[in-house]
Design an enzyme around this catalytic site. Structure first.
Site, mmCIF file in Angstrom:
data_model
loop_
_atom_site.group_PDB
_atom_site.id
_atom_site.type_symbol
_atom_site.label_atom_id
_atom_site.label_comp_id
_atom_site.label_asym_id
_atom_site.label_seq_id
_atom_site.Cartn_x
_atom_site.Cartn_y
_atom_site.Cartn_z
ATOM 1 N N HIS A 226 0.822 -1.210 0.000
ATOM 2 C CA HIS A 226 0.000 0.000 0.000
ATOM 3 C C HIS A 226 0.856 1.260 0.000
ATOM 4 O O HIS A 226 0.350 2.376 0.063
ATOM 5 C CB HIS A 226 -0.908 -0.039 1.241
ATOM 6 N N LYS A 228 3.281 4.364 -1.187
ATOM 7 C CA LYS A 228 3.424 5.261 -2.331
ATOM 8 C C LYS A 228 4.752 5.991 -2.141
ATOM 9 O O LYS A 228 4.858 6.870 -1.270
ATOM 10 C CB LYS A 228 2.281 6.276 -2.433
ATOM 11 N N ASP A 233 16.706 10.973 -8.116
ATOM 12 C CA ASP A 233 18.142 11.286 -7.988
ATOM 13 C C ASP A 233 18.637 11.198 -6.552
ATOM 14 O O ASP A 233 19.669 11.794 -6.209
ATOM 15 C CB ASP A 233 18.453 12.678 -8.556
ATOM 16 N N HIS A 403 -9.443 10.940 2.033
ATOM 17 C CA HIS A 403 -8.480 9.846 1.884
ATOM 18 C C HIS A 403 -7.164 10.153 2.596
ATOM 19 O O HIS A 403 -6.259 9.325 2.617
ATOM 20 C CB HIS A 403 -8.237 9.578 0.390
ATOM 21 N N LYS A 405 -4.328 10.609 5.444
ATOM 22 C CA LYS A 405 -3.970 9.867 6.650
ATOM 23 C C LYS A 405 -2.985 10.736 7.444
ATOM 24 O O LYS A 405 -1.796 10.775 7.158
ATOM 25 C CB LYS A 405 -3.304 8.528 6.300
ATOM 26 N N ASP A 410 -0.510 17.741 19.914
ATOM 27 C CA ASP A 410 -0.034 18.855 20.744
ATOM 28 C C ASP A 410 0.788 19.905 19.984
ATOM 29 O O ASP A 410 1.664 20.531 20.579
ATOM 30 C CB ASP A 410 0.847 18.317 21.886
#
Length: 485
Positions: A226, A228, A233, A403, A405, A410
């Protein structure tokens, strides 16, 4: 009237059910919730439950250990190799630039020891909250690439943005830039191998993660990469919630699509690179460790002063490190916890941590999507809202598909990545998150959170109770099956 043949088949089914349940109970090292879910599936769906368990549940535990054991050993060896080659600093030998790191050194140490994540504080981070700006920045960085481009995406679609990115990669390959691409075979199920042929002909290397000869009969479909990741470089890296697909630009059926992705420059890119290369060796079945000095170039002068760790987790590691770091953040909070997640199916430990934090006077605010892509998962998540509403946790519905996450604690720590607050994501997905220890960055994230909050609908207890009766009946049942959804 039952025939001897039908009776024999029924007895055989009973025996197979009993054997499967024994395997689930005694040979499956999973949580009690996951174990009970599979037992219910086998009992309620005779025959079909057995089939599902051995296909998507990976019931043959010894085969799972064989699958992941070699990868785990390689990852550990390669990471040690990188630490020695790069001479990366140990946490005990560092002076912290930002007090947020000093105040949370125990989390830093836990991520370092069990998440194999060194701490770097020379980073600069850009935040993207919608797909068009992220893709524009990514395309510009790819255009400027001189040596290599490494990409790992759960979903790589054969659509407009997928074609644009593929064509740009073909162009760069023609300029002599090395292209390596990993896509998850289950997440990219609708993208045929023919889509990648022009890229392969241009000299790029492309490999699926956990491929299968039969598209809908993948014995490892339950374990999904899952992550990404993009590394360009060895100096610029991307991670977050956005895959390659038109829907991430709010051009699909589900809209508006709200997501969060980050662009990193600094030595934290080394860990993104290492994570990609470890997955690359596994996906490509490479025999040697991929190593070139250009993969880990000198990064000077320092692009910034942000301190961060890159933490990975997956079914090849029993530590569930990203989930553990989330729990640690909740336990350490003194004032507030802000969470954005598309799926909210917490395990018992994280759920109890949220309850205890709320009882301790910590203000907890959670934004969920009002528009969903997976009804059963969304419905299962609603079961937990009622429990936490009783403890004073504030929930909001974002008017679209949320979508992103992200967790903020604090105004000191912010985490952005691929991990959902979801049992499947914790236990079965290969995930990656950035943990940023910076008051300045946390305030930037909080401003984004508050902007989303201003457009969102507060979920009062009355609103929660007014949901349809059919949904109320489904929620407890789907909650039991949540590890399978």
């Amino acid at each position: 009237m039952p025939t001897p043949t039908s009776n024999a088949a029924l007895y055989l089914l009973y025996i197979l059910n009993a054997i499967t349940i024994i395997i689930i109970v005694f040979f499956r090292r999973k949580t009690s919730v996951s174990t009970l879910a599979w037992i219910f599936a086998v009992l309620l769906l005779p025959g079909l439950g057995i089939f599902l368990y051995f296909v998507i549940g990976n019931g043959l535990h010894f085969r799972r250990e064989k699958t992941f054991g070699a990868k785990r050993l390689y990852d550990e060896g390669y990471y040690s190799y990188l630490l020695n080659i790069l001479n990366l600093p140990k946490i005990s030998h560092q002076e912290y630039i930002d007090p947020a790191a000093q105040n949370n050194e125990d989390l830093l140490r836990m991520n370092h020891q069990y998440g194999d994540s060194f701490y770097s504080q020379d980073n600069d981070i850009d935040i993207f909250t919608e797909g068009n700006t992220k893709m524009a920045a990514l395309f510009a960085d790819i255009e400027a690439a001189a040596d290599h481009i490494h990409l790992l995406y759960y979903i790589f679609r054969d659509d407009n943005i997928g074609h644009k990115l593929r064509d740009l990669l073909i162009k760069k390959a023609g300029q002599g830039v090395q292209i390596r691409l990993i896509y998850d075979s289950w997440g990219s199920l609708k993208t045929s191998k023919q889509f990648f042929l022009p890229l392969l002909r241009a000299g790029a290397q492309v490999h699926p993660f956990f491929p299968s000869l039969l598209p809908y009969f993948n014995m490892r479909a339950n374990y999904r990469n899952h992550r990404k990741i993009v590394v360009i470089d060895g100096k610029t890296g991307y991670l977050g919630g956005m895959n390659i697909g038109d829907e991430y630009l709010s051009l699909g059926k589900i809209k508006p699509w709200r997501d969060t992705h980050i662009r990193i420059r600094g030595s934290a890119v080394y860990l993104l690179q290492a994570r990609f290369l470890m997955d690359w060796v596994y996906a490509s079945n490479a025999k040697e460790r991929p190593w070139r000095e250009e993969f880990f170039p000198d990064i000077s002068p320092p692009p910034g002063v942000l301190g961060m760790q890159i933490v990975s987790s997956g079914p090849d590691n029993q530590a569930t490190q990203v989930r553990n770091a989330f729990i640690k953040i909740i336990q350490r909070a003194q004032r507030s916890i802000c969470i954005q997640t598309p799926y909210f199916v917490p395990d018992e430990t994280l759920l109890e941590s949220l309850k205890i934090a709320a009882m301790s006077g910590i203000k907890i605010t959670i934004i969920l999507p009002k528009v969903y892509d997976k009804y059963f998962v969304w419905c299962a998540g609603n079961y937990y809202l009622g429990q936490l509403l009783d403890y004073g946790v504030d929930f909001y519905y974002y008017p679209g598909f949320m979508h992103a996450k992200m967790i903020i604690m604090d105004e000191q720590i912010a985490s952005i990545g691929t991990t959902n607050i979801d049992i499947r994501s914790f236990l079965l997905g290969f995930e990656i998150n950035a943990f940023v220890y910076s008051q300045e960055f946390a305030k930037r994230c909080l401003a984004i959170f508050e902007e989303d909050l201003s457009h969102s609908q507060y979920i009062s207890y009355q609103l929660y109770q007014s949901r349809p009766w059919q949904q109320k009946l489904l929620e407890p049942l789907l909650r039991l099956f949540s590890p399978l959804l």
